[in-house]
Design an enzyme around this catalytic site. Structure first.
Site, PDB file in Angstrom:
ATOM      1  N   ASP A 369       0.891  -1.159   0.000  1.00 49.49           N
ATOM      2  CA  ASP A 369       0.000   0.000   0.000  1.00 49.49           C
ATOM      3  C   ASP A 369       0.933   1.212   0.000  1.00 49.49           C
ATOM      4  O   ASP A 369       2.068   1.108   0.469  1.00 49.49           O
ATOM      5  CB  ASP A 369      -0.853  -0.044   1.277  1.00 49.49           C
ATOM      6  CG  ASP A 369      -1.616   1.240   1.487  1.00 49.49           C
ATOM      7  OD1 ASP A 369      -2.256   1.705   0.532  1.00 49.49           O
ATOM      8  OD2 ASP A 369      -1.557   1.788   2.596  1.00 49.49           O
ATOM      9  N   LYS A 370       0.492   2.348  -0.522  1.00 46.47           N
ATOM     10  CA  LYS A 370       1.394   3.510  -0.557  1.00 46.47           C
ATOM     11  C   LYS A 370       1.380   4.277   0.763  1.00 46.47           C
ATOM     12  O   LYS A 370       2.366   4.346   1.481  1.00 46.47           O
ATOM     13  CB  LYS A 370       1.017   4.459  -1.709  1.00 46.47           C
ATOM     14  CG  LYS A 370       1.939   5.685  -1.778  1.00 46.47           C
ATOM     15  CD  LYS A 370       1.515   6.652  -2.851  1.00 46.47           C
ATOM     16  CE  LYS A 370       0.327   7.479  -2.438  1.00 46.47           C
ATOM     17  NZ  LYS A 370       0.614   8.498  -1.421  1.00 46.47           N
ATOM     18  N   THR A 371       0.201   4.839   1.073  1.00 46.95           N
ATOM     19  CA  THR A 371       0.123   5.765   2.207  1.00 46.95           C
ATOM     20  C   THR A 371       0.372   5.057   3.524  1.00 46.95           C
ATOM     21  O   THR A 371      -0.314   4.106   3.868  1.00 46.95           O
ATOM     22  CB  THR A 371      -1.264   6.428   2.235  1.00 46.95           C
ATOM     23  OG1 THR A 371      -1.514   6.941   0.937  1.00 46.95           O
ATOM     24  CG2 THR A 371      -1.323   7.533   3.260  1.00 46.95           C
ATOM     25  N   GLY A 520      -5.089   3.728  -3.347  1.00 48.52           N
ATOM     26  CA  GLY A 520      -6.318   4.452  -3.685  1.00 48.52           C
ATOM     27  C   GLY A 520      -5.990   5.857  -4.173  1.00 48.52           C
ATOM     28  O   GLY A 520      -6.850   6.587  -4.674  1.00 48.52           O
ATOM     29  N   LYS A 547      -9.342  -3.746  -3.775  1.00 48.58           N
ATOM     30  CA  LYS A 547      -7.953  -4.120  -3.462  1.00 48.58           C
ATOM     31  C   LYS A 547      -7.774  -5.635  -3.382  1.00 48.58           C
ATOM     32  O   LYS A 547      -6.808  -6.183  -3.917  1.00 48.58           O
ATOM     33  CB  LYS A 547      -7.499  -3.461  -2.160  1.00 48.58           C
ATOM     34  CG  LYS A 547      -7.117  -2.005  -2.346  1.00 48.58           C
ATOM     35  CD  LYS A 547      -6.314  -1.491  -1.169  1.00 48.58           C
ATOM     36  CE  LYS A 547      -5.747  -0.107  -1.468  1.00 48.58           C
ATOM     37  NZ  LYS A 547      -4.893   0.398  -0.415  1.00 48.58           N
ATOM     38  N   ASP A 566      -1.708  -0.763   5.944  1.00 50.45           N
ATOM     39  CA  ASP A 566      -1.948  -0.295   7.317  1.00 50.45           C
ATOM     40  C   ASP A 566      -3.360   0.211   7.568  1.00 50.45           C
ATOM     41  O   ASP A 566      -3.698   0.549   8.689  1.00 50.45           O
ATOM     42  CB  ASP A 566      -0.951   0.821   7.665  1.00 50.45           C
ATOM     43  CG  ASP A 566      -1.267   2.107   6.913  1.00 50.45           C
ATOM     44  OD1 ASP A 566      -1.902   2.019   5.830  1.00 50.45           O
ATOM     45  OD2 ASP A 566      -0.901   3.186   7.388  1.00 50.45           O
TER      46      ASP A 566
END
Length: 674
Positions: A369-371, A520, A547, A566
């Site tokens: 995931d990025k964030t 997202g 996802k 997360d």
């Protein structure tokens, strides 16, 4: 408290806390099972001491004679207690395995225990031979110890679904027709009801804004790193956090239809669809079970066909079948599990699902995931572009001085940059916020504004459009600093990339593992971050409920996939992946759905997991060879292949061989290093 112990092939996956419990022990808490095995172990251990002392074979081995009248009946009573109390989980577990037509560890242990017990009872009541109660007692003790160690070293049951429910506030401020507020339970709300949400509160339901404007933090739910501006007629999600404004919301979706309920359902489905991994020990046990049966029957037939009496043949058969269940096998995996779990805990890796952790050695793709995972989830300054006649320090000083009064994430990023550069902020007078456009104030009598691109364009002010476009294109957020109505420069901000993320991706590349981002966030931002870090593949603007499907798509390419995330929006994907890894600073629900939790929020630890998994597996294989290898020597000797030349393996010597393999297995497990 018997049925829950069931077979070992679920032991790993059920201990790790996923919903693969069989229905008949769903109500049992993992903690109770650990406690139960511990209690059975210590009670059986205490009773084993007099069993050993009363066993004629052990007395002969020690060269003592403690025999007295009716001593064998006392031995029978004590051993029966161990059989019915200590061994019961294995016997019922063995029955369950046979019902499933899948014999394993429990069946092997159960077979050895039952044969040793029944044979010994016959010996006490006059059958010619030596009783094996001591063998029964020590086998039960070691197997109980192994199961207890194994269960204790794995974290408790999953509370993922409860954690999701906890995200929702229990109460809502309901408005009646006259605008009066009553606090009611969220469950009592109906569609079309109106609720008031104050600044800083969680939004209780999915709905539409009727009145008010605010920014909403949806990062835990959608993964969007920047708080989202919301105003009248826009949708809000239950469980997200209202930052600064007051809102009146009309309830749109309640109960099952709400976004969070749908996420809960996705997590549930993904967890239930996870296969039960049959671990190594169980496979070894399965073959040993068939070997024990075959060797026992063959031994009996051969001894009888050679003309020996029935009692001699039976004694040989029993010795072979009991010896085939090595004590060391019961400890081979649990000891490695315990050592690797404590190593991982010391490195900040909390293993919740052993089976999936052990399979991490097969991974060939890691999805991030990025964030909050690859990035820190907070704004940092990436560029300061001064107009002619100004320098970076001035622009940062003015911008940060004005922004120090704002709580907005952009403001915090600018102020943090000034602090990092040791810029002393100026005193600000006449500070005010211009809704939707920015903020202004006076520094040393000069009017300073920090404003949005929209404000600059509206005022048709002059600025470096080419530079602005280039920064916007990669998804950076740009603000303008004005002095007395004139643009002095631009400050660009983006989500801060974790330094450890770059190292992690390059380590994965070296190991030949494909790295993928699933976020997202918008396409531009995602590709900019991917470029900085060196990712192989990017999926951007993926809706939270998609996802898990994206992970399935990657798995469909024959890849073994780990997912690292997360937020709540990551929970279904974490549960779907072959290995779910939660970043510890994230939400409880992501942590509860994951197989492994990274306490330090360091992506580099993903590499450590794969490495430790490989080492753990190697140690397990070595231990299984040590544990089972002794059978290769002991079974033929116990069967009496060397009887013609006068060499017979007495059960006492069998016991020494067995103890040796147990000690070797224990030492080998301790040699596991991170």
């Amino acid at each position: 408290m018997t049925q829950e112990h069931q077979h070992n092939d679920n032991a790993h996956s059920e201990e790790a806390g996923h919903d693969d419990h069989h229905n008949h022990h769903d109500h049992h808490d993992h903690g109770d099972m650990v406690k139960d095995f511990k209690q059975r172990f210590f009670v059986s251990l205490v009773v084993t001491i007099p069993v050993l002392a009363l066993s004629p074979m052990i007395q002969g081995f020690l060269g003592v004679d403690w025999r007295f009248g009716y001593d064998q009946y006392i031995l029978l009573v004590l051993s029966s207690f161990i059989f019915f109390y200590g061994a019961w989980p294995f016997i019922t577990g063995g029955v369950e395995e046979l019902k499933d037509k899948n014999p394993g560890m429990m069946t092997l242990i159960g077979l050895a225990i039952i044969i040793a017990y029944v044979y010994s009872v016959f010996v006490v009541f006059g059958f010619d031979g030596d009783n094996l109660f001591w063998e029964l007692a020590t086998l039960v003790d070691i197997m109980l110890l192994g199961h207890w160690i194994e269960m204790r070293s794995v974290m408790g049951a999953s509370n993922a679904l409860e954690e999701l429910v906890k995200l929702m506030p229990n109460e809502a401020h309901k408005l009646d027709e006259d605008g009066n507020v009553t606090d009611v339970a969220v469950a009592e709300l109906q569609e079309s009801d109106r609720v008031l949400v104050k600044p800083g509160e969680k939004i209780p339901v999915d709905g539409i804004i009727l009145d008010g404007k605010t920014t909403i933090d949806e990062s835990m739910l959608t993964g969007e790193s920047v708080p989202v501006d919301k105003t009248v007629d826009e949708e809000v999600i239950g469980g997200s956090i209202n930052n600064e404004g007051s809102l009146t919301i009309q309830v749109e979706k309640i109960g099952e239809a709400s976004y969070l309920s749908q996420v809960i359902t996705l997590v549930k489905e993904a967890q239930e669809s996870k296969s039960k991994t049959q671990d190594l020990t169980n496979r070894a046990a399965k073959w040993l079970f068939y070997l024990a049966l075959a060797a026992g029957i063959l031994t009996l037939i051969i001894w009888l066909s050679l003309g020996y009496s029935y009692d001699v043949a039976i004694e040989r058969m029993v010795t072979v079948m009991v010896i085939t269940c090595p004590h060391a096998l019961g400890l081979a995996a649990p000891l490695v599990v315990a050592v690797s779990t404590s190593i991982s805990a010391n490195h900040g890796l909390l293993i919740r699902n052993r089976a999936h952790f052990e399979n991490a050695r097969k991974l060939d793709a890691v999805v991030f995931d990025k964030t909050g995972t690859l990035t820190e989830g907070k704004f940092g300054v990436t560029d300061i572009v001064p107009m002619e006649g100004y320098d970076e320090a001035d622009i940062l000083l003015w911008g940060a001085s004005i922004e120090q009064h704002s709580e907005h994430p952009i403001a915090q990023g600018i102020v943090a940059e000034a602090q990092e550069r040791d810029i002393k902020l100026s005193q600000v007078e006449d500070f005010q916020s211009i809704t939707g456009q920015g903020i202004e104030g006076k520094i040393s009598g000069e009017k300073i504004n920090v404003v949005s691109p929209g404000y600059v364009n509206k005022q048709t002010l002059d600025y470096d459009k080419k530079h602005f476009e280039a920064m916007s294109k990669v998804g950076k957020t740009v603000v303008f600093v004005l002095k007395n109505g004139e643009v002095t420069g631009m400050i660009a901000l983006a989500d801060i990339i974790r330094e450890s993320a770059k190292e992690a991706i390059s380590s994965l590349k070296e190991a030949g593992i494909h790295s993928i981002m699933l976020t997202g966030d918008n396409e531009k931002v995602a590709h900019w971050v991917a470029e900085q870090i060196g990712l192989d593949e990017v999926y951007a603007e993926v809706l939270p409920d998609e996802k898990a499907n994206r992970v399935k798509d990657i798995q469909a390419k024959n890849r073994k996939v780990a997912m690292t995330g997360d937020g709540v929006n990551d929970a279904p994907a974490l549960a779907t992946a072959d290995l779910g890894i939660a970043i510890g600073a994230g939400t409880d629900v992501a942590m509860e759905t994951a197989d492994i939790v990274l306490v330090k929020s360091n992506p580099q630890d993903v590499v450590s997991i794969i490495d430790l998994s490989k080492k753990t597996y190697r140690k397990m294989v070595q231990n299984l060879w040590w544990a089972s290898g002794y059978n290769i020597l002991a079974i033929p000797l116990a069967a009496g292949v060397l009887a013609p030349i006068g060499i017979m393996l007495s059960p006492a010597v069998g016991a020494i061989l067995m103890s040796l393999s147990t000690i070797i297995v224990a030492i080998n497990a301790k040699l596991l290093k991170a």
